[in-house]
Design a protein around this motif. Structure first.
Motif, PDB file in Angstrom:
ATOM      1  N   GLY A 175      26.097 -14.384 -63.763  1.00  0.00           N
ATOM      2  CA  GLY A 175      25.463 -14.339 -65.244  1.00  0.00           C
ATOM      3  C   GLY A 175      23.889 -13.828 -65.367  1.00  0.00           C
ATOM      4  O   GLY A 175      23.587 -13.580 -66.116  1.00  0.00           O
ATOM      5  N   ASP A 176      23.425 -13.975 -64.210  1.00  0.00           N
ATOM      6  CA  ASP A 176      21.842 -13.509 -63.945  1.00  0.00           C
ATOM      7  C   ASP A 176      21.988 -12.022 -63.588  1.00  0.00           C
ATOM      8  O   ASP A 176      22.905 -11.362 -63.684  1.00  0.00           O
ATOM      9  N   SER A 177      20.771 -11.438 -63.695  1.00  0.00           N
ATOM     10  CA  SER A 177      20.508 -10.258 -63.511  1.00  0.00           C
ATOM     11  C   SER A 177      19.714 -10.070 -62.045  1.00  0.00           C
ATOM     12  O   SER A 177      18.787 -11.131 -61.789  1.00  0.00           O
ATOM     13  N   VAL A 178      19.846  -9.093 -61.169  1.00  0.00           N
ATOM     14  CA  VAL A 178      19.244  -9.011 -59.998  1.00  0.00           C
ATOM     15  C   VAL A 178      18.817  -7.440 -59.999  1.00  0.00           C
ATOM     16  O   VAL A 178      19.712  -6.433 -60.406  1.00  0.00           O
ATOM     17  N   THR A 179      17.750  -7.283 -59.355  1.00  0.00           N
ATOM     18  CA  THR A 179      17.163  -6.046 -58.945  1.00  0.00           C
ATOM     19  C   THR A 179      17.161  -5.817 -57.531  1.00  0.00           C
ATOM     20  O   THR A 179      16.511  -6.547 -56.931  1.00  0.00           O
ATOM     21  N   ILE A 180      17.846  -4.921 -57.095  1.00  0.00           N
ATOM     22  CA  ILE A 180      17.850  -4.406 -55.490  1.00  0.00           C
ATOM     23  C   ILE A 180      16.530  -3.509 -55.328  1.00  0.00           C
ATOM     24  O   ILE A 180      16.564  -2.270 -55.689  1.00  0.00           O
ATOM     25  N   HIS A 181      15.491  -4.077 -54.702  1.00  0.00           N
ATOM     26  CA  HIS A 181      14.279  -3.350 -54.606  1.00  0.00           C
ATOM     27  C   HIS A 181      14.264  -2.551 -53.277  1.00  0.00           C
ATOM     28  O   HIS A 181      14.756  -2.931 -52.205  1.00  0.00           O
ATOM     29  N   THR A 182      13.888  -1.202 -53.331  1.00  0.00           N
ATOM     30  CA  THR A 182      14.075  -0.185 -52.268  1.00  0.00           C
ATOM     31  C   THR A 182      12.878  -0.108 -51.454  1.00  0.00           C
ATOM     32  O   THR A 182      12.764  -0.043 -50.517  1.00  0.00           O
ATOM     33  N   ASN A 183      11.622  -0.542 -52.420  1.00  0.00           N
ATOM     34  CA  ASN A 183      10.213  -0.522 -51.720  1.00  0.00           C
ATOM     35  C   ASN A 183       9.977   0.985 -51.130  1.00  0.00           C
ATOM     36  O   ASN A 183       9.263   1.005 -50.379  1.00  0.00           O
ATOM     37  N   ILE A 184      10.454   1.874 -52.124  1.00  0.00           N
ATOM     38  CA  ILE A 184       9.863   3.153 -51.774  1.00  0.00           C
ATOM     39  C   ILE A 184       9.456   3.791 -52.893  1.00  0.00           C
ATOM     40  O   ILE A 184       9.581   3.377 -53.995  1.00  0.00           O
ATOM     41  N   LYS A 185       8.725   5.147 -52.748  1.00  0.00           N
ATOM     42  CA  LYS A 185       8.073   5.662 -53.752  1.00  0.00           C
ATOM     43  C   LYS A 185       9.090   7.183 -53.819  1.00  0.00           C
ATOM     44  O   LYS A 185       8.827   7.792 -52.855  1.00  0.00           O
ATOM     45  N   LEU A 186       9.826   7.425 -54.810  1.00  0.00           N
ATOM     46  CA  LEU A 186      10.448   8.694 -54.778  1.00  0.00           C
ATOM     47  C   LEU A 186       9.610  10.056 -54.903  1.00  0.00           C
ATOM     48  O   LEU A 186       8.534   9.983 -55.589  1.00  0.00           O
ATOM     49  N   GLN A 187      10.061  10.884 -54.213  1.00  0.00           N
ATOM     50  CA  GLN A 187       9.417  12.294 -54.141  1.00  0.00           C
ATOM     51  C   GLN A 187      10.143  13.218 -55.466  1.00  0.00           C
ATOM     52  O   GLN A 187      11.140  12.826 -55.660  1.00  0.00           O
ATOM     53  N   THR A 188       9.450  14.174 -55.826  1.00  0.00           N
ATOM     54  CA  THR A 188       9.901  14.891 -56.959  1.00  0.00           C
ATOM     55  C   THR A 188      11.209  15.729 -56.729  1.00  0.00           C
ATOM     56  O   THR A 188      12.106  16.098 -57.583  1.00  0.00           O
ATOM     57  N   ASP A 189      11.241  15.954 -55.443  1.00  0.00           N
ATOM     58  CA  ASP A 189      12.732  16.778 -54.778  1.00  0.00           C
ATOM     59  C   ASP A 189      13.807  15.820 -54.093  1.00  0.00           C
ATOM     60  O   ASP A 189      14.549  16.318 -53.738  1.00  0.00           O
TER      61      ASP A 189
END
Length: 231
Positions: A16-30
């Motif tokens: 019933g809760d919400s969960v966020t799976i954190h990647t701890n990354i910063k995406l690049q434009t490509d």
């Protein structure tokens, strides 16, 4: 083929809760980001950095993810709202870009626990015999505590229709007792009301054996007959 991470991060959440799976990354434009779920690695989300496009495939797997998935176009984080036990499993993010890599997450969703029920064995008159029970539980332990001290415990891993644990106390006992149903990340506690459940036989007729009551009735009848005969 690039470098693929071997470590699996564990995530625990209540149903019933919400969960966020954190990647701890910063995406690049490509970057091209793929989120996959389960043993069959079913594609559930896709981020195309070049096209600046986010696609969510929430109708797969009989729609268990329908209207529940959100993806961040900056970090690639995956959010699952109103999560259920059907969402337990492995999630994998694949990042295709200048440096190809992937990360895996093992998500465990726990169902909410029922509150244990404490009842008394009314057939016992010499002592107060109690039973703590729960229905339809798995991967839990059921325990009796006297204050903060553990008295007894029982565990079950497979689904159990009824899990029970007994306890005997004295009628005049003034200690505090509680029955605790425990999960890995949560628990439910039921406190014992000795005054309410542990009444003496003089206060509670139902606590005496039926056979004892019948014997008392027969003896009284025989005494009456003998008295009449004597007169």
């Amino acid at each position: 083929m690039g470098v693929f991470g071997g470590e699996v991060k564990s995530v625990s959440v209540m149903e019933g809760d919400s969960v966020t799976i954190h990647t701890n990354i910063k995406l690049q434009t490509d970057d091209l980001i793929l989120w996959k779920f389960g043993l069959n690695k079913t594609l559930i989300a896709r981020i195309n950095g070049v096209a600046k496009d986010i696609s969510v495939y929430d109708d797969v797997l009989d729609g268990i993810f329908r209207d529940r998935l959100q993806v961040s176009n900056q970090t690639g984080d995956l959010t699952i709202t109103n999560i259920t036990t059907n969402h337990t499993g492995e999630y994998k993010i694949i990042i295709n870009g200048k440096q190809n890599t992937s990360y895996r997450f093992n998500v465990t969703v726990y169902a909410h626990l029922p509150v244990p029920v404490i009842t008394r064995d009314s057939s016992q008159c010499s002592s107060c015999s109690l039973l703590c029970s729960v229905l339809n539980v798995r991967d839990v332990s059921l325990s009796w505590y006297k204050g903060n001290s553990l008295l007894s415990s029982i565990s079950v891993s497979d689904l159990n229709i009824r899990l029970c644990l007994s306890l005997e106390v004295e009628y005049q006992d003034t200690h505090t007792y509680s029955c605790v149903l425990n999960y890995t990340i949560t628990n439910q506690t039921q406190h014992l009301n000795i005054t309410h459940l542990c009444q003496t036989c003089s206060d509670c007729v139902c606590c005496c054996h039926v056979s004892e009551a019948v014997i008392r009735l027969v003896v009284s009848a025989l005494v009456g007959v003998a008295t009449v005969a004597g007169l």
